[in-house]
Design an enzyme around this catalytic site. Sequence first.
Site, PDB file in Angstrom:
ATOM      1  N   GLY A   7       0.834  -1.191   0.000  1.00 14.40           N
ATOM      2  CA  GLY A   7       0.000   0.000   0.000  1.00 14.40           C
ATOM      3  C   GLY A   7       0.865   1.236   0.000  1.00 14.40           C
ATOM      4  N   GLY A   9       1.054   4.381  -0.544  1.00 13.99           N
ATOM      5  CA  GLY A   9       0.514   5.726  -0.606  1.00 13.99           C
ATOM      6  C   GLY A   9       1.442   6.675   0.124  1.00 13.99           C
ATOM      7  CE  LYS A 181      -3.183   9.138  13.394  1.00 14.55           C
ATOM      8  NZ  LYS A 181      -2.542   8.043  12.637  1.00 14.55           N
TER       9      LYS A 181
END
Length: 303
Positions: A7, A9, A181
């Site tokens: 992934g 990104g 978070k």
Amino acid sequence: MKIAIMGAGAVGCFFGGMLARAGNDVVLIGRAQHVEAVERDGLRLEAQSFDERIGHPHLSASTEAAAVAGADLVLFCVKSTDTESAGASIAPHLRADTLVLTLQNGVDNAERLRTVIPQDVAAAVVYVATEMAGPGHVRHHGRGELVIEPARGSLAAALALIEAGVPTEISANVRGALWAKLIVNCAYNALSAISQLPYGRLVEGVGVRDAMQDVLAECVAVAHADGVTLPPDVDASVQRIAQTMPGQYSSTAQDLARGKRSEIDHLNGFVARRGAALGVATPANRLLHALVKLIEDKAHGTI
């Protein structure tokens, strides 16, 4: 170490770039346009203190999940909506002793990933402001620290990250840190997405800070009802984000700006669902979730 980024990104490229820059063997697994740019020109890592292109021999890119083969460590950075499908795609190619470290939004990705991957899976809490400025180009706006769950291979991973300039700690209360978070994301992400404003400008809006406090209070109530031990400074952490990342747009805002589906189901939506299951009212989170879903559905022509 040999490291795969599943992934690639903004988050995956930042940490992958930092690790490759330190001499580790890193492969980025992502979309074809991005992979082609990296293979052709290297990854441009535009950090706050340097602007470099990183490529062969330490950094390569692939569109294939099979590129995780032989990796000591996999940084799992896909959207929370793709956790199970992406996990199943890499599972056949992992070594028995590979550690899969989830660098994702939300609090339940490691649990979900363990249902499709037999290897060790550890959660990590990510505090970083990044964006993809174009194919093969990641821009770092601030922070970049990680908190990692204890697991076999966590120490080696932490040491590699620290040597690469990434502040990293191993914590026995990663669940609490993940919830902290999550609370930050619930306070900022939807509001930044709806307004299309960065954090610093967002908090200047009329009533915004009070609305964020409503969201925070609901999240804390759900966490306590779920037996989560939160850090003592959650409220201060929420306030601090606007100061440390004033120019950052939330990932949800970036998704909506690109016409993509967001992770809102795993942020405010998760809090609303968990609250309903535990008997805790979450009207502020439920409303923000509904508004972002409306924007998404309108953009995709489903409403």
